[in-house]
Scaffold this motif. Sequence first.
Motif, mmCIF file in Angstrom:
data_model
loop_
_atom_site.group_PDB
_atom_site.id
_atom_site.type_symbol
_atom_site.label_atom_id
_atom_site.label_comp_id
_atom_site.label_asym_id
_atom_site.label_seq_id
_atom_site.Cartn_x
_atom_site.Cartn_y
_atom_site.Cartn_z
ATOM 1 N N VAL A 164 1.034 -1.220 0.050
ATOM 2 C CA VAL A 164 -0.049 0.106 0.010
ATOM 3 C C VAL A 164 1.158 1.217 0.014
ATOM 4 O O VAL A 164 1.790 1.589 0.848
ATOM 5 C CB VAL A 164 -1.017 0.072 1.087
ATOM 6 C CG1 VAL A 164 -1.970 1.284 1.140
ATOM 7 C CG2 VAL A 164 -1.747 -1.202 1.316
ATOM 8 N N GLY A 165 0.666 2.164 -1.034
ATOM 9 C CA GLY A 165 1.584 3.317 -0.992
ATOM 10 C C GLY A 165 0.527 4.533 -0.498
ATOM 11 O O GLY A 165 -0.551 4.694 -0.813
ATOM 12 N N ILE A 166 0.923 5.274 0.084
ATOM 13 C CA ILE A 166 0.385 6.423 0.776
ATOM 14 C C ILE A 166 1.109 7.890 0.441
ATOM 15 O O ILE A 166 2.209 7.855 0.816
ATOM 16 C CB ILE A 166 0.404 6.187 2.399
ATOM 17 C CG1 ILE A 166 -0.695 5.212 2.561
ATOM 18 C CG2 ILE A 166 -0.394 7.670 2.846
ATOM 19 C CD1 ILE A 166 -0.702 4.831 4.170
ATOM 20 N N ALA A 167 0.470 8.906 -0.118
ATOM 21 C CA ALA A 167 1.195 10.221 -0.425
ATOM 22 C C ALA A 167 0.252 11.248 0.043
ATOM 23 O O ALA A 167 -1.127 11.195 0.063
ATOM 24 C CB ALA A 167 1.431 10.143 -1.907
ATOM 25 N N GLY A 214 -1.937 -2.557 -4.047
ATOM 26 C CA GLY A 214 -2.069 -3.488 -4.893
ATOM 27 C C GLY A 214 -0.535 -4.516 -5.093
ATOM 28 O O GLY A 214 -0.095 -4.189 -4.227
ATOM 29 N N ARG A 215 -0.696 -5.299 -6.307
ATOM 30 C CA ARG A 215 0.642 -5.849 -6.252
ATOM 31 C C ARG A 215 1.746 -4.974 -6.645
ATOM 32 O O ARG A 215 1.782 -3.916 -7.196
ATOM 33 C CB ARG A 215 0.535 -6.998 -7.268
ATOM 34 C CG ARG A 215 -0.464 -7.850 -6.958
ATOM 35 C CD ARG A 215 -0.619 -8.844 -8.227
ATOM 36 N NE ARG A 215 -1.383 -8.227 -9.215
ATOM 37 C CZ ARG A 215 -1.820 -8.692 -10.323
ATOM 38 N NH1 ARG A 215 -2.063 -10.001 -10.469
ATOM 39 N NH2 ARG A 215 -2.297 -7.988 -11.426
ATOM 40 N N TYR A 258 2.759 3.427 -10.998
ATOM 41 C CA TYR A 258 1.637 4.335 -10.664
ATOM 42 C C TYR A 258 2.138 5.449 -10.189
ATOM 43 O O TYR A 258 3.143 5.951 -9.514
ATOM 44 C CB TYR A 258 0.840 3.743 -9.286
ATOM 45 C CG TYR A 258 -0.485 4.321 -9.220
ATOM 46 C CD1 TYR A 258 -1.640 3.909 -9.702
ATOM 47 C CD2 TYR A 258 -0.388 5.153 -7.986
ATOM 48 C CE1 TYR A 258 -3.042 4.466 -9.471
ATOM 49 C CE2 TYR A 258 -1.633 5.823 -7.711
ATOM 50 C CZ TYR A 258 -2.829 5.591 -8.326
ATOM 51 O OH TYR A 258 -4.012 6.253 -8.033
ATOM 52 N N ASP A 259 1.112 6.903 -10.494
ATOM 53 C CA ASP A 259 1.572 8.133 -10.140
ATOM 54 C C ASP A 259 0.896 8.561 -8.935
ATOM 55 O O ASP A 259 -0.232 8.589 -8.987
ATOM 56 C CB ASP A 259 1.087 8.907 -11.561
ATOM 57 C CG ASP A 259 1.518 10.439 -11.094
ATOM 58 O OD1 ASP A 259 2.164 10.644 -9.923
ATOM 59 O OD2 ASP A 259 1.145 11.466 -11.799
ATOM 60 N N SER A 305 -8.047 -4.619 -5.580
ATOM 61 C CA SER A 305 -9.001 -5.298 -6.039
ATOM 62 C C SER A 305 -9.473 -6.667 -5.134
ATOM 63 O O SER A 305 -8.742 -7.206 -4.609
ATOM 64 C CB SER A 305 -8.538 -6.173 -7.544
ATOM 65 O OG SER A 305 -8.229 -5.101 -8.331
ATOM 66 N N GLU A 306 -10.992 -6.839 -4.972
ATOM 67 C CA GLU A 306 -11.382 -7.969 -4.249
ATOM 68 C C GLU A 306 -10.677 -9.297 -4.310
ATOM 69 O O GLU A 306 -10.555 -9.905 -3.564
ATOM 70 C CB GLU A 306 -12.831 -7.917 -4.233
ATOM 71 C CG GLU A 306 -13.310 -8.906 -3.174
ATOM 72 C CD GLU A 306 -14.974 -8.675 -3.152
ATOM 73 O OE1 GLU A 306 -15.566 -9.805 -2.748
ATOM 74 O OE2 GLU A 306 -15.465 -7.774 -3.488
#
Length: 263
Positions: A202-205, A217-218, A225-226, A255-256
């Motif tokens: 998980v990326g957080i900005a 995501g993977r 991803y931007d 995605s579930e």
Amino acid sequence: MLYFIGLGLFSEDDISLKGFNALRDVDVVYAEFYTAKLMGGNIDNLIDKIDAPFIRLKREDVEDSNIILDDAMVKDVAFVTAGDPLMATTHTELYVEACRKGIETKIIHASSIFSAAPGLSGLQAYKFGKTTTVPFPDDNFFPHSPYDVIKSNMDMGLHTLVLLDIQAHIDRYMTINQALDYLSKVENQRGESVFPSDKIVVGIAQAGSDKPVVKGGRVSDLLDYDFGSPLHCLIVPGDLHFIEAEALIALADISENLLENYL
């Protein structure tokens, strides 16, 4: 008196009322922004509202703490930093040394990435293990310690908060994409399946802003991803409770089908 005052996560507006009132009463304010930086707003807006001199410190000024402590022996001094004032080791050392010297201290806490990241992702804060930092690589400098920390936390089923290197003096801030690339290169060297391309992260900005970016995501999905402007951080989830899995789907846009084993 020596005040340790946190400015919060994103802008000068994040300071608490208690912290702001203290700044209006001190004789001098020392600030450091090399461990973290307010990326939103303008710190000058806060400086304009206080009468005390506002002095920005370099890393060596904080590590050689005499400049702050000597003033605090005879004046009311504030030491301010982005986030919470006691999250960095050098800040804690300053606090300990002040207590040893008999300087009266007051701590005014503020929001921190250590609480914001779990909240934004929906992961349970008490299930995080040791935090690590991915540094900018250099000639003959490519440590595997972040990989080792993630591996150790994974073995215990714990999540890992991964902070990303900043070099504020040259306006250089590591991105989530660079951190993913770094850890993927370590995986290629080590081959221990700690950080494979299908690992969920998980990326957080821009935590603390009106519109923080939270995207999971993977690894392979997020490499390009931007995430937008800094500051960035990364979470590597460990074992998930089904409520955490549901939160990641809702809050981190995962995605579930990637989390169906946890639901």
